[in-house]
Write a protein that holds these residues in place. Sequence first.
Motif, PDB file in Angstrom:
ATOM      1  N   TYR A   1      -5.241   3.018 -10.196  1.00  0.00           N
ATOM      2  CA  TYR A   1      -5.385   1.865  -9.294  1.00  0.00           C
ATOM      3  C   TYR A   1      -6.020   2.306  -7.981  1.00  0.00           C
ATOM      4  O   TYR A   1      -5.648   3.315  -7.388  1.00  0.00           O
ATOM      5  N   GLN A   2      -6.996   1.527  -7.534  1.00  0.00           N
ATOM      6  CA  GLN A   2      -7.653   1.786  -6.254  1.00  0.00           C
ATOM      7  C   GLN A   2      -7.629   0.515  -5.421  1.00  0.00           C
ATOM      8  O   GLN A   2      -7.978  -0.562  -5.919  1.00  0.00           O
ATOM      9  N   GLU A   3      -7.237   0.654  -4.167  1.00  0.00           N
ATOM     10  CA  GLU A   3      -7.158  -0.493  -3.259  1.00  0.00           C
ATOM     11  C   GLU A   3      -8.576  -0.862  -2.815  1.00  0.00           C
ATOM     12  O   GLU A   3      -9.300  -0.033  -2.282  1.00  0.00           O
TER      13      GLU A   3
ATOM     14  N   ILE B   1       2.717   1.549  -3.408  1.00  0.00           N
ATOM     15  CA  ILE B   1       1.806   1.960  -4.479  1.00  0.00           C
ATOM     16  C   ILE B   1       1.537   3.456  -4.404  1.00  0.00           C
ATOM     17  O   ILE B   1       1.544   4.157  -5.417  1.00  0.00           O
ATOM     18  N   ALA B   2       1.302   3.958  -3.186  1.00  0.00           N
ATOM     19  CA  ALA B   2       1.057   5.393  -3.014  1.00  0.00           C
ATOM     20  C   ALA B   2       2.259   6.206  -3.486  1.00  0.00           C
ATOM     21  O   ALA B   2       2.109   7.224  -4.165  1.00  0.00           O
ATOM     22  N   ARG B   3       3.465   5.735  -3.149  1.00  0.00           N
ATOM     23  CA  ARG B   3       4.673   6.447  -3.581  1.00  0.00           C
ATOM     24  C   ARG B   3       4.891   6.314  -5.081  1.00  0.00           C
ATOM     25  O   ARG B   3       5.345   7.239  -5.740  1.00  0.00           O
TER      26      ARG B   3
ATOM     27  N   VAL C   1       0.836  -1.206   0.000  1.00  0.00           N
ATOM     28  CA  VAL C   1       0.000   0.000   0.000  1.00  0.00           C
ATOM     29  C   VAL C   1       0.869   1.254   0.000  1.00  0.00           C
ATOM     30  O   VAL C   1       0.625   2.202  -0.756  1.00  0.00           O
ATOM     31  N   ALA C   2       1.910   1.251   0.831  1.00  0.00           N
ATOM     32  CA  ALA C   2       2.800   2.409   0.905  1.00  0.00           C
ATOM     33  C   ALA C   2       3.577   2.582  -0.396  1.00  0.00           C
ATOM     34  O   ALA C   2       3.740   3.702  -0.899  1.00  0.00           O
TER      35      ALA C   2
ATOM     36  N   LYS D   1       2.937   6.299  -7.494  1.00  0.00           N
ATOM     37  CA  LYS D   1       2.126   7.174  -8.332  1.00  0.00           C
ATOM     38  C   LYS D   1       2.817   8.495  -8.617  1.00  0.00           C
ATOM     39  O   LYS D   1       2.459   9.201  -9.564  1.00  0.00           O
ATOM     40  N   THR D   2       3.819   8.820  -7.819  1.00  0.00           N
ATOM     41  CA  THR D   2       4.579  10.065  -8.042  1.00  0.00           C
ATOM     42  C   THR D   2       6.088   9.826  -8.089  1.00  0.00           C
ATOM     43  O   THR D   2       6.831  10.683  -8.543  1.00  0.00           O
TER      44      THR D   2
END
Length: 227
Positions: free
Chosen positions: A102-104, A49-51, A46-47, A53-54
């Motif tokens: 992408y959405q969790e 994936i969030a990173r 999760v962490a 994206k940028t």
Amino acid sequence: MNPLESAPRGGQKSTSQRGRRGGVSESEQQRASRVEPSKVAEESDVALIARAKTEPEAFGLLYERYVARIYRYLYYRTGNRQDAEDLTARTFYRALKSLPRYQERGLPFAAWLYRIAHNAVANWLRDRSRRPVAALEAAGGIASREREPHEEIERWEQQERLLRVVRLLPPERQELLIFKFVEGMSNAEIGALMGRTEGAVKSLYHRTLVALREELLSETGRAEEDE
């Protein structure tokens, strides 16, 4: 005998090739490799994936975390190294392009990657309109020095036969066998990937083994009739 074993490591042969095809540049791979392994292991999907994206480097870490699993899955679905490598690259390229959307939703990130890989191999099969035939390397590769030549040939023939029969099964059942025997996943883990309950996975697994056994017996009968 495990019908799904010893896939070659062709998907991890060339770092520069992976970076070029998979959307992660070689320089990014090199920078990512300098991150301490313990920190990479500690950081959750999760962490990352969030990173990712940028930060392209974070996608490189996700790539390294899952590339071997995706390659093995595609290898057993296609039956040869080159197509598995190409489809692995295509899978991660599509994942990179789709990541901003992408959405969790409570499913593992691996389930999303496997779905992309599943679609890639489905298109591959449609394009060729044929069932793949296992290459010699799929049945164990170079002969073992611990076996006599005739023993190695017999072992290869048995594995080649099993792989051929496995690839006659519906895609969902092929996936189940790959998750179970290649990845060593539990029924609960397989259920999370396939969107099924643990009980449904157990039932599908039982039906798959019965179908596999019946197909093997049928093929044995056909072979004996031909002799």
